[in-house]
Scaffold this motif. Structure first.
Motif, PDB file in Angstrom:
ATOM      1  N   LEU A   1      34.048  32.093  41.158  1.00 50.92           N
ATOM      2  CA  LEU A   1      34.528  32.259  42.534  1.00 50.92           C
ATOM      3  C   LEU A   1      33.452  32.931  43.401  1.00 50.92           C
ATOM      4  O   LEU A   1      33.186  32.491  44.518  1.00 50.92           O
ATOM      5  CB  LEU A   1      35.826  33.069  42.567  1.00 50.92           C
ATOM      6  N   GLN A   2      32.842  34.004  42.862  1.00 55.12           N
ATOM      7  CA  GLN A   2      31.798  34.694  43.615  1.00 55.12           C
ATOM      8  C   GLN A   2      30.598  33.772  43.841  1.00 55.12           C
ATOM      9  O   GLN A   2      30.030  33.729  44.930  1.00 55.12           O
ATOM     10  CB  GLN A   2      31.342  35.963  42.894  1.00 55.12           C
ATOM     11  N   SER A   3      30.241  32.996  42.839  1.00 55.51           N
ATOM     12  CA  SER A   3      29.123  32.073  42.951  1.00 55.51           C
ATOM     13  C   SER A   3      29.390  31.005  44.014  1.00 55.51           C
ATOM     14  O   SER A   3      28.511  30.680  44.813  1.00 55.51           O
ATOM     15  CB  SER A   3      28.862  31.420  41.599  1.00 55.51           C
ATOM     16  N   GLU A   4      30.595  30.481  44.024  1.00 54.11           N
ATOM     17  CA  GLU A   4      30.968  29.460  45.020  1.00 54.11           C
ATOM     18  C   GLU A   4      30.979  30.060  46.427  1.00 54.11           C
ATOM     19  O   GLU A   4      30.512  29.448  47.384  1.00 54.11           O
ATOM     20  CB  GLU A   4      32.333  28.864  44.667  1.00 54.11           C
TER      21      GLU A   4
ATOM     22  N   ALA B   1      40.565  34.720  44.657  1.00 57.76           N
ATOM     23  CA  ALA B   1      40.016  35.897  43.976  1.00 57.76           C
ATOM     24  C   ALA B   1      40.998  37.062  44.036  1.00 57.76           C
ATOM     25  O   ALA B   1      41.172  37.777  43.040  1.00 57.76           O
ATOM     26  CB  ALA B   1      38.682  36.290  44.606  1.00 57.76           C
ATOM     27  N   GLN B   2      41.639  37.255  45.162  1.00 59.18           N
ATOM     28  CA  GLN B   2      42.629  38.328  45.281  1.00 59.18           C
ATOM     29  C   GLN B   2      43.805  38.086  44.354  1.00 59.18           C
ATOM     30  O   GLN B   2      44.323  39.015  43.729  1.00 59.18           O
ATOM     31  CB  GLN B   2      43.111  38.453  46.729  1.00 59.18           C
ATOM     32  N   PHE B   3      44.228  36.846  44.227  1.00 51.02           N
ATOM     33  CA  PHE B   3      45.348  36.498  43.352  1.00 51.02           C
ATOM     34  C   PHE B   3      45.004  36.802  41.891  1.00 51.02           C
ATOM     35  O   PHE B   3      45.857  37.229  41.126  1.00 51.02           O
ATOM     36  CB  PHE B   3      45.704  35.020  43.525  1.00 51.02           C
ATOM     37  N   LYS B   4      43.751  36.601  41.517  1.00 47.31           N
ATOM     38  CA  LYS B   4      43.309  36.842  40.139  1.00 47.31           C
ATOM     39  C   LYS B   4      42.799  38.271  39.942  1.00 47.31           C
ATOM     40  O   LYS B   4      42.291  38.601  38.882  1.00 47.31           O
ATOM     41  CB  LYS B   4      42.186  35.864  39.775  1.00 47.31           C
ATOM     42  N   ASN B   5      42.906  39.113  40.962  1.00 46.43           N
ATOM     43  CA  ASN B   5      42.407  40.494  40.932  1.00 46.43           C
ATOM     44  C   ASN B   5      40.905  40.559  40.652  1.00 46.43           C
ATOM     45  O   ASN B   5      40.430  41.414  39.911  1.00 46.43           O
ATOM     46  CB  ASN B   5      43.182  41.344  39.919  1.00 46.43           C
TER      47      ASN B   5
END
Length: 128
Positions: free
Chosen positions: A41-44, A114-118
Motif C-alpha cells: 500500500l505504501q509503495s503504491e 491502509a487505515q482499515f488494515k491499521n
C-alpha cells in the motif's frame, strides 16, 4: 472609460478564478486495494505521488464510433424522413485535471485501505 476598465477587471477576475480552482479527487473504491499488504500500500501510494510530482500525463484513447438514426428535414422534395448513418474516427484525450482527479482518488482509496488494515502510511500533501 470607467466601463471598459470595469469590464476588463471583471473578465480578469473570472479568468484567474477559473485557473485557481482546486482539483477534487474522483471516488475510487478502497476495496480494490484490500489484497495488498501494508508495504505494498505504501509503495503504491508513493508511486502515485511520484507520478503527480513529475507531472500528470493525459492518457490518449483512440476509437471508432458508428451511429445509425432517423433524420428528417426539408430537402429538395419537401419534408421527409430517412435513415442516417455516421462513422466517426478519432482520438480523444482527458484533461490533466481529469487524470489528476483520478489519481488523487486512488491515493485516497489507498489511505482508506491502509487505515482499515491499521497500516502506518506516510501521507504527503499535494501542492495543487
Amino acid at each position: 472609460m470607467k466601463g471598459l476598465y470595469l469590464v476588463t477587471l471583471v473578465a480578469l477576475t473570472v479568468l484567474l478564478g477559473a485557473c485557481a480552482t482546486t482539483v477534487k479527487p474522483t471516488y475510487v473504491s478502497p476495496a480494490q486495494y484490500q489484497s495488498l499488504n501494508c508495504q505494498q500500500l505504501q509503495s503504491e501510494y508513493n508511486r502515485i505521488q511520484l507520478y503527480i510530482e513529475n507531472g500528470v500525463q493525459t492518457p490518449k484513447r483512440t476509437g471508432v464510433g458508428l451511429g445509425v438514426g432517423l433524420g428528417g428535414g426539408w430537402g429538395r422534395g419537401g419534408w421527409g424522413f430517412g435513415p442516417t448513418v455516421s462513422v466517426n474516427m478519432g482520438q480523444s484525450s482527458d484533461t490533466k485535471n481529469t487524470e489528476l482527479s483520478r489519481v488523487l482518488g486512488q491515493q485516497e482509496a489507498i489511505v482508506q485501505a491502509a487505515q482499515f488494515k491499521n497500516c502506518p502510511i506516510i501521507v504527503k500533501k499535494n501542492a495543487s
